[in-house]
Design a protein around this motif. Structure first.
Motif, PDB file in Angstrom:
ATOM      1  N   MET A 221       2.493 -21.262 -10.970  1.00 41.15           N
ATOM      2  CA  MET A 221       1.835 -21.877  -9.833  1.00 41.15           C
ATOM      3  C   MET A 221       2.304 -21.246  -8.532  1.00 41.15           C
ATOM      4  SD  MET A 221      -0.449 -24.071  -9.349  1.00 41.15           S
ATOM      5  CE  MET A 221      -1.103 -25.295  -8.302  1.00 41.15           C
ATOM      6  N   GLU A 222       3.546 -20.773  -8.498  1.00 42.75           N
ATOM      7  CA  GLU A 222       4.050 -20.159  -7.277  1.00 42.75           C
ATOM      8  C   GLU A 222       3.227 -18.934  -6.904  1.00 42.75           C
ATOM      9  OE1 GLU A 222       8.206 -19.363  -7.157  1.00 42.75           O
ATOM     10  OE2 GLU A 222       8.734 -21.349  -7.850  1.00 42.75           O
ATOM     11  N   GLY A 223       2.804 -18.166  -7.880  1.00 47.24           N
ATOM     12  CA  GLY A 223       1.996 -16.978  -7.621  1.00 47.24           C
ATOM     13  C   GLY A 223       0.688 -17.336  -6.943  1.00 47.24           C
ATOM     14  N   ALA A 224       0.057 -18.432  -7.386  1.00 50.26           N
ATOM     15  CA  ALA A 224      -1.208 -18.870  -6.785  1.00 50.26           C
ATOM     16  C   ALA A 224      -0.982 -19.331  -5.350  1.00 50.26           C
ATOM     17  CB  ALA A 224      -1.816 -20.002  -7.615  1.00 50.26           C
ATOM     18  N   GLU A 225       0.105 -20.044  -5.106  1.00 53.40           N
ATOM     19  CA  GLU A 225       0.399 -20.505  -3.746  1.00 53.40           C
ATOM     20  C   GLU A 225       0.668 -19.328  -2.818  1.00 53.40           C
ATOM     21  OE1 GLU A 225       3.646 -23.191  -4.204  1.00 53.40           O
ATOM     22  OE2 GLU A 225       2.399 -24.768  -5.062  1.00 53.40           O
ATOM     23  N   GLU A 226       1.385 -18.327  -3.310  1.00 52.53           N
ATOM     24  CA  GLU A 226       1.659 -17.137  -2.496  1.00 52.53           C
ATOM     25  C   GLU A 226       0.369 -16.380  -2.190  1.00 52.53           C
ATOM     26  OE1 GLU A 226       4.517 -14.891  -4.687  1.00 52.53           O
ATOM     27  OE2 GLU A 226       6.125 -16.348  -4.336  1.00 52.53           O
ATOM     28  N   GLU A 227      -0.512 -16.291  -3.180  1.00 55.95           N
ATOM     29  CA  GLU A 227      -1.793 -15.599  -2.974  1.00 55.95           C
ATOM     30  C   GLU A 227      -2.654 -16.340  -1.950  1.00 55.95           C
ATOM     31  OE1 GLU A 227      -4.788 -12.746  -3.386  1.00 55.95           O
ATOM     32  OE2 GLU A 227      -2.678 -12.696  -3.904  1.00 55.95           O
ATOM     33  N   LEU A 228      -2.689 -17.663  -2.034  1.00 58.28           N
ATOM     34  CA  LEU A 228      -3.457 -18.440  -1.060  1.00 58.28           C
ATOM     35  C   LEU A 228      -2.881 -18.288   0.344  1.00 58.28           C
ATOM     36  CD1 LEU A 228      -4.266 -21.707  -3.006  1.00 58.28           C
ATOM     37  CD2 LEU A 228      -5.832 -19.903  -2.334  1.00 58.28           C
ATOM     38  N   GLU A 229      -1.577 -18.253   0.457  1.00 57.65           N
ATOM     39  CA  GLU A 229      -0.937 -18.048   1.760  1.00 57.65           C
ATOM     40  C   GLU A 229      -1.289 -16.677   2.322  1.00 57.65           C
ATOM     41  OE1 GLU A 229       1.231 -18.821   5.139  1.00 57.65           O
ATOM     42  OE2 GLU A 229       0.702 -20.210   3.542  1.00 57.65           O
ATOM     43  N   ARG A 230      -1.284 -15.658   1.454  1.00 52.91           N
ATOM     44  CA  ARG A 230      -1.626 -14.302   1.895  1.00 52.91           C
ATOM     45  C   ARG A 230      -3.076 -14.235   2.358  1.00 52.91           C
ATOM     46  NH1 ARG A 230      -3.482  -9.516  -0.404  1.00 52.91           N
ATOM     47  NH2 ARG A 230      -3.799 -10.449  -2.435  1.00 52.91           N
ATOM     48  N   ARG A 231      -3.971 -14.875   1.621  1.00 49.94           N
ATOM     49  CA  ARG A 231      -5.392 -14.890   2.005  1.00 49.94           C
ATOM     50  C   ARG A 231      -5.600 -15.665   3.301  1.00 49.94           C
ATOM     51  NH1 ARG A 231      -8.382 -15.885  -3.823  1.00 49.94           N
ATOM     52  NH2 ARG A 231      -7.516 -14.025  -4.818  1.00 49.94           N
ATOM     53  N   SER A 232      -4.881 -16.761   3.455  1.00 53.25           N
ATOM     54  CA  SER A 232      -4.990 -17.548   4.673  1.00 53.25           C
ATOM     55  C   SER A 232      -4.569 -16.731   5.884  1.00 53.25           C
ATOM     56  CB  SER A 232      -4.128 -18.808   4.568  1.00 53.25           C
ATOM     57  OG  SER A 232      -4.163 -19.529   5.764  1.00 53.25           O
ATOM     58  N   LYS A 233      -3.477 -15.990   5.759  1.00 51.76           N
ATOM     59  CA  LYS A 233      -3.028 -15.136   6.864  1.00 51.76           C
ATOM     60  C   LYS A 233      -4.049 -14.051   7.161  1.00 51.76           C
ATOM     61  CE  LYS A 233       1.907 -15.895   6.186  1.00 51.76           C
ATOM     62  NZ  LYS A 233       3.189 -15.298   5.793  1.00 51.76           N
ATOM     63  N   PHE A 234      -4.642 -13.471   6.114  1.00 47.88           N
ATOM     64  CA  PHE A 234      -5.658 -12.438   6.295  1.00 47.88           C
ATOM     65  C   PHE A 234      -6.850 -12.989   7.073  1.00 47.88           C
ATOM     66  CE2 PHE A 234      -9.558 -10.378   4.720  1.00 47.88           C
ATOM     67  CZ  PHE A 234      -9.314  -9.069   5.086  1.00 47.88           C
ATOM     68  N   LEU A 235      -7.353 -14.164   6.660  1.00 42.76           N
ATOM     69  CA  LEU A 235      -8.504 -14.760   7.334  1.00 42.76           C
ATOM     70  C   LEU A 235      -8.170 -15.184   8.761  1.00 42.76           C
ATOM     71  CD1 LEU A 235     -10.005 -16.822   4.422  1.00 42.76           C
ATOM     72  CD2 LEU A 235     -10.967 -14.800   5.496  1.00 42.76           C
ATOM     73  N   SER A 236      -6.980 -15.719   8.965  1.00 40.12           N
ATOM     74  CA  SER A 236      -6.566 -16.099  10.316  1.00 40.12           C
ATOM     75  C   SER A 236      -6.529 -14.887  11.234  1.00 40.12           C
ATOM     76  CB  SER A 236      -5.191 -16.765  10.294  1.00 40.12           C
ATOM     77  OG  SER A 236      -5.240 -17.967   9.589  1.00 40.12           O
ATOM     78  N   SER A 237      -6.026 -13.766  10.720  1.00 39.18           N
ATOM     79  CA  SER A 237      -5.980 -12.551  11.539  1.00 39.18           C
ATOM     80  C   SER A 237      -7.384 -12.055  11.846  1.00 39.18           C
ATOM     81  CB  SER A 237      -5.154 -11.459  10.855  1.00 39.18           C
ATOM     82  OG  SER A 237      -5.812 -10.970   9.720  1.00 39.18           O
ATOM     83  N   LEU A 238      -8.324 -12.200  10.895  1.00 37.92           N
ATOM     84  CA  LEU A 238      -9.706 -11.806  11.161  1.00 37.92           C
ATOM     85  C   LEU A 238     -10.324 -12.659  12.265  1.00 37.92           C
ATOM     86  CD1 LEU A 238     -11.297 -11.200   7.633  1.00 37.92           C
ATOM     87  CD2 LEU A 238     -10.670  -9.509   9.344  1.00 37.92           C
ATOM     88  N   ILE A 239     -10.088 -13.952  12.214  1.00 41.14           N
ATOM     89  CA  ILE A 239     -10.649 -14.855  13.222  1.00 41.14           C
ATOM     90  C   ILE A 239     -10.069 -14.547  14.596  1.00 41.14           C
ATOM     91  CG2 ILE A 239     -10.744 -17.260  13.994  1.00 41.14           C
ATOM     92  CD1 ILE A 239     -10.936 -18.006  10.991  1.00 41.14           C
ATOM     93  N   LEU A 240      -8.763 -14.347  14.662  1.00 40.29           N
ATOM     94  CA  LEU A 240      -8.146 -14.014  15.947  1.00 40.29           C
ATOM     95  C   LEU A 240      -8.653 -12.672  16.468  1.00 40.29           C
ATOM     96  CD1 LEU A 240      -4.486 -15.197  15.305  1.00 40.29           C
ATOM     97  CD2 LEU A 240      -6.225 -16.299  16.714  1.00 40.29           C
ATOM     98  N   GLN A 241      -8.840 -11.717  15.588  1.00 42.63           N
ATOM     99  CA  GLN A 241      -9.362 -10.413  15.985  1.00 42.63           C
ATOM    100  C   GLN A 241     -10.780 -10.555  16.534  1.00 42.63           C
ATOM    101  OE1 GLN A 241      -9.381  -7.553  12.816  1.00 42.63           O
ATOM    102  NE2 GLN A 241     -10.468  -6.021  14.001  1.00 42.63           N
ATOM    103  N   LYS A 242     -11.584 -11.383  15.913  1.00 39.82           N
ATOM    104  CA  LYS A 242     -12.954 -11.595  16.383  1.00 39.82           C
ATOM    105  C   LYS A 242     -12.974 -12.236  17.764  1.00 39.82           C
ATOM    106  CE  LYS A 242     -14.648  -9.901  12.783  1.00 39.82           C
ATOM    107  NZ  LYS A 242     -14.254  -8.536  12.751  1.00 39.82           N
ATOM    108  N   LYS A 243     -12.052 -13.157  18.024  1.00 44.50           N
ATOM    109  CA  LYS A 243     -11.979 -13.779  19.341  1.00 44.50           C
ATOM    110  C   LYS A 243     -11.649 -12.746  20.409  1.00 44.50           C
ATOM    111  CE  LYS A 243     -10.657 -18.480  18.079  1.00 44.50           C
ATOM    112  NZ  LYS A 243      -9.597 -19.497  18.172  1.00 44.50           N
ATOM    113  N   LYS A 244     -10.764 -11.807  20.082  1.00 44.06           N
ATOM    114  CA  LYS A 244     -10.347 -10.780  21.039  1.00 44.06           C
ATOM    115  C   LYS A 244     -11.443  -9.746  21.256  1.00 44.06           C
ATOM    116  CE  LYS A 244      -5.427 -11.075  19.966  1.00 44.06           C
ATOM    117  NZ  LYS A 244      -4.278 -10.369  19.380  1.00 44.06           N
ATOM    118  N   ASN A 245     -12.192  -9.433  20.215  1.00 43.90           N
ATOM    119  CA  ASN A 245     -13.175  -8.352  20.268  1.00 43.90           C
ATOM    120  C   ASN A 245     -14.606  -8.875  20.329  1.00 43.90           C
ATOM    121  OD1 ASN A 245     -11.099  -6.463  20.012  1.00 43.90           O
ATOM    122  ND2 ASN A 245     -11.180  -6.542  17.798  1.00 43.90           N
ATOM    123  N   SER A 246     -14.880  -9.855  21.149  1.00 44.28           N
ATOM    124  CA  SER A 246     -16.233 -10.408  21.218  1.00 44.28           C
ATOM    125  C   SER A 246     -17.086  -9.523  22.127  1.00 44.28           C
ATOM    126  CB  SER A 246     -16.203 -11.849  21.715  1.00 44.28           C
ATOM    127  OG  SER A 246     -15.590 -11.903  22.983  1.00 44.28           O
TER     128      SER A 246
END
Length: 90
Positions: A1-26
């Motif tokens: 289960m730890e592997g799944a939690e780590e993967e979800l955390e990694r994906r969450s960080k990836f998506l958060s960085s995409l959203i922040l990048q989109k805000k900066k590059n509008s």
């Protein structure tokens, strides 16, 4: 289960960085950048991801482990889930 939690955390960080990048590059090329980022996401995590973004919505989805992500940034909520891809009968 730890592997799944780590993967979800990694994906969450990836998506958060995409959203922040989109805000900066509008600018006028935002659509092109979103399209390229979504292709990169599909290449990395596989096809058939669905994304719902909004300030207020309801949902009911069936998913498997590692195929569901729900988070918010400020007052914007993001639901990301993967569905199975089945080949078409020829």
């Amino acid at each position: 289960m730890e592997g799944a939690e780590e993967e979800l955390e990694r994906r969450s960080k990836f998506l958060s960085s995409l959203i922040l990048q989109k805000k900066k590059n509008s600018n006028n090329n935002l659509y092109d950048k979103i399209l390229l980022d979504s292709q990169e996401f599909d290449t990395t995590y596989g096809p058939a991801w669905h994304c719902i973004v909004g300030t207020s919505f309801g949902s009911y989805v069936t998913h498997s482990i590692g195929g569901f992500l729900y988070f918010s940034i400020d007052k914007v909520y993001v639901l990301l889930f993967k569905t199975a891809v089945e080949p078409l009968d020829q």
